[in-house]
Design a protein around this motif. Structure first.
Motif, PDB file in Angstrom:
ATOM      1  N   LEU A 118       0.753  -1.207   0.059  1.00  0.00           N
ATOM      2  CA  LEU A 118      -0.011  -0.085  -0.236  1.00  0.00           C
ATOM      3  C   LEU A 118       0.826   1.400   0.103  1.00  0.00           C
ATOM      4  O   LEU A 118       0.200   2.387   0.115  1.00  0.00           O
ATOM      5  CB  LEU A 118      -0.894  -0.205   1.083  1.00  0.00           C
ATOM      6  N   ASP A 143       3.896   9.161   6.092  1.00  0.00           N
ATOM      7  CA  ASP A 143       3.247   9.484   4.730  1.00  0.00           C
ATOM      8  C   ASP A 143       3.947  10.242   3.860  1.00  0.00           C
ATOM      9  O   ASP A 143       5.273  10.820   4.105  1.00  0.00           O
ATOM     10  CB  ASP A 143       1.698   9.886   5.111  1.00  0.00           C
ATOM     11  N   LEU A 179      -4.369   6.294   4.488  1.00  0.00           N
ATOM     12  CA  LEU A 179      -4.258   5.968   2.841  1.00  0.00           C
ATOM     13  C   LEU A 179      -4.669   7.072   2.160  1.00  0.00           C
ATOM     14  O   LEU A 179      -4.022   7.451   1.143  1.00  0.00           O
ATOM     15  CB  LEU A 179      -4.834   4.577   2.853  1.00  0.00           C
ATOM     16  N   THR A 187      -2.143   9.184  -0.565  1.00  0.00           N
ATOM     17  CA  THR A 187      -2.167   8.966  -1.796  1.00  0.00           C
ATOM     18  C   THR A 187      -2.872  10.531  -2.553  1.00  0.00           C
ATOM     19  O   THR A 187      -2.994  10.362  -3.739  1.00  0.00           O
ATOM     20  CB  THR A 187      -3.025   7.852  -2.452  1.00  0.00           C
ATOM     21  N   PHE A 239      -5.894   6.527  -5.574  1.00  0.00           N
ATOM     22  CA  PHE A 239      -5.405   5.120  -4.932  1.00  0.00           C
ATOM     23  C   PHE A 239      -4.930   4.200  -6.042  1.00  0.00           C
ATOM     24  O   PHE A 239      -5.019   4.722  -7.229  1.00  0.00           O
ATOM     25  CB  PHE A 239      -6.838   4.546  -4.401  1.00  0.00           C
TER      26      PHE A 239
END
Length: 652
Positions: A419, A484, A537, A541, A545
């Protein structure tokens, strides 16, 4: 100079230097280089962070801390909190002070302004006062003081919050720090002087109950951040603006992923169709990985009896802070909303006799749990009252603990890599040896559990930090921190070793010698919670995604209504090939449809008009790349599946 006046200082590189007794971290830095002396903020003396100018009276291991060290930043920001307090006292006479710690990014101070109130419009004047005081280069002066003297000082000042803090302290542990005209109760450490603080920004105001107790008065919490250079503050503010663009709450609304309803209740997310598809993809991904790793799926209720949590020990440790009772017609029955899944899984293990041949047993569940978070602490999906854990519990023999722990580490790292979380570290959380009453279980069990975590982490070459006192009450744990795209650190996956809960539930297995033994329990959750993981997430991103995870992978865009039937045919054909998307039937020009698909971050746009319909083709556009040409549906399906395989090739 006699031998008694000399102390030996061991530096991080192992070198040992002689210094006069009473030298300070600043003095050591000055003896090494003028540049280091200019940059030293504090000193770590035998593992404890001290003021850079505090005298060292005996042999010691010393690390000099600068802005490049986390402890150095903490010293800088804690000193800045005192500078904020000094500015507030100058601008708002009579203000009373709670606590003002450093946090991961900056600091805050909780204050009682009486009948006055603050808003963001007041920040500029407070910042200007802070900078004025910083330029005075006032030293932070440390003064040990008796409990009685401290009590007298803050009684005269009329600050009941400091008096309450003093009541919990002992003589020999109390110090005051003074800079300029401001004195505060504080254990430190602090900067040599205020002059290092060059750039100041107050960032937010919030309410905070004194000592985190809703029964106490709500204070005003003022957040801020400071830097030794204006350029660094400018870079930080730019990063903050970038983070706002990626805020999962903003993108979640724009992309129709989730929402909240006051009528449903604060902190209880509602997943919209696109968000539900995203969740299902993530769950499916982990389910497949878990099945390959030998996990068995289980499902447990959303509630449990009070007796269940009394047995597990959670009720004794957390009580009303974590448990929400459920009203039932029978007053003799006490049920609670489930705040954790592990006691239920213990009862599944206990449902029938177990043999050593059955172990390890790995039970996995996407279990929704409920914990009451104060309304002021709720934040989008990262802090909620109802969340789903990708929970699993492994029951194994003592000789299997390390191997199972290694397997879980591998699973967590597989999830992170797939991921896109390439930067991660791990925190080994052990019990506080000076506060064993906080935990349950024998020293022997704790030592075995802690050793297994430490050895497994070393075997996988994890970059780790060790924190005493951060273990769960029933066992040590390994928490994974990811960074991140903006460099922010988040705690996600966790693994815990537990010798206590199997004992409390009376779990057993029959060994090869036909004797009864107690299994060891490993708790693990690679995502941590679905809600927090998806929030991070989204921000990592920026809502774009990976193709395999996108809720809507294609947008089929008919040029006009005449081609709607063909667009629907394309949709159904590709849906059969497990390609997810939608048909945009709006009466809009094709340019508008393309722009809207780009804004909502759809990876592929398939445009259909007269030529495409006649030739049984689609015109393909990719987000951010533009026109890829015409393809038949079979060609596009093959192209799409190849993209998915390439996306996952390095991780399978």
């Amino acid at each position: 100079m006699s031998d008694q006046e000399i102390i030996k200082i061991t530096l991080p590189d192992g070198s040992v230097r002689d210094y006069p007794k009473g030298t300070s971290g600043y003095g050591i830095a000055s003896s090494i280089s003028e540049g280091l002396a200019r940059n030293v903020l504090s000193a770590q003396v035998n593992g404890e962070v001290w003021d850079a100018n505090r005298p060292i009276e005996s042999d010691a291991q010393v690390k000099l801390l600068t802005w490049n060290d986390a402890e150095g930043k903490a010293t800088f920001w804690h000193s800045s909190a005192h500078l904020l307090a000094e500015a507030l006292e100058a601008l708002y006479p009579g203000v009373k002070f709670g606590t003002g710690p450093a946090i991961e990014k900056g600091f805050y101070y909780d204050v009682d302004l009486g009948d006055k109130s603050l808003s963001n419009e007041d920040f500029a004047a407070i910042e200007a006062k802070m900078q004025e005081l910083a330029r005075q280069k006032n030293e932070f002066v440390r003064k040990p003081i008796s409990k009685a003297e401290a009590h007298d000082y803050f009684t005269q000042k009329g600050d009941e919050y400091k008096l309450e803090l003093i009541d919990g302290l002992q003589d020999g542990q109390i110090t005051l720090y003074t800079q300029g005209n401001f004195t505060d109760l504080c254990r430190g450490p602090h900067l040599p002087n205020t002059g290092s603080i060059k750039a100041v920004k107050l960032t937010n105001i919030a309410g905070a109950y004194w000592r985190n107790n809703q029964d106490n008065k709500q204070l005003t919490r003022i957040y801020g951040i400071t830097f030794p250079k204006q350029k660094e503050l400018d870079e930080y503010l730019f990063q903050v603006e970038e983070a706002k663009k990626r805020d999962h709450r903003k993108l979640g609304k724009e992309l129709d992923l989730f929402t909240f309803s006051e009528k449903v209740g604060q902190g209880l997310p509602l997943w919209l169709p696109k968000g539900a598809m995203l969740r299902e993809r993530l769950e499916s991904f982990l389910r497949k990985a878990q099945l390959r790793a030998g996990y068995q799926p289980v499902v447990t209720p959303h509630i449990g009896s009070k007796a269940l949590y009394e047995t597990s020990g959670h009720w004794e440790k957390y009580g009303k802070d974590s448990f929400q009772p459920i009203r039932t017609p029978d007053s003799d029955e006490e049920f609670m909303l489930k705040p954790m899944n592990c006691p239920h899984h213990c009862e599944i293990y206990k449902a029938r006799p177990r043999s050593y041949r059955d172990l390890p047993l790995r039970f996995a569940e996407f279990g929704t749990v409920y914990r009451y978070e104060q309304s002021g602490e709720l934040h989008g999906l990262t802090r909620v009252r109802g969340f789903t854990q990708d929970d699993a519990h492994i029951f194994c023999r003592t000789d299997q603990v390390k191997e199972e722990f290694l397997r879980v580490i591998d699973l967590v790292l597989y999830v992170f890599k797939t991921l896109g979380f390439d930067e991660y570290s791990a925190q080994i959380s052990l019990r506080d040896p000076n506060n064993k009453a906080k935990y349950i279980g024998s020293d022997e069990d704790w030592e075995k559990a802690e050793r297994a975590i430490i050895e497994a982490s070393a075997e996988r070459n994890l970059q780790t930090v060790t924190e005493l006192g951060e273990a769960a009450f029933y066992g040590p744990k390994l928490d994974f921190m990811v960074r991140d795209a903006l460099g922010r650190k988040w705690q996600l996956g966790t693994i815990q070793v537990d010798y206590q809960m199997p004992q409390r539930f009376g779990l057993e297995y029959i060994g090869s010698d036909n004797q009864r033994y107690q299994p060891v329990m490993i708790h693990r959750a690679p995502f941590g919670s679905m809600e927090r993981f998806i929030a991070i997430l989204i921000e990592n991103t920026a809502g774009q995604f990976p193709l395999w995870l996108s809720p809507e992978q294609i947008a089929i865009l008919p040029i006009s209504e005449k081609y709607s039937d063909y667009a629907d045919e394309v949709f159904l054909t590709l849906q059969d090939a497990d390609i997810r998307g939608f048909v945009d039937h709006r009466d809009e020009k094709i340019g508008r449809k393309i722009r809207d698909a780009e804004v909502t971050k759809v990876p592929f746009m398939l445009i259909v008009g007269e030529k495409e319909q006649n030739d049984r083709m689609v015109s393909v556009r990719r987000k951010g790349e533009g026109d890829l040409g015409s393809m038949s549906l079979d060609e596009f399906s093959d192209f799409f599946q190849k993209e998915i395989r390439n996306n996952l090739a390095n991780f399978s």
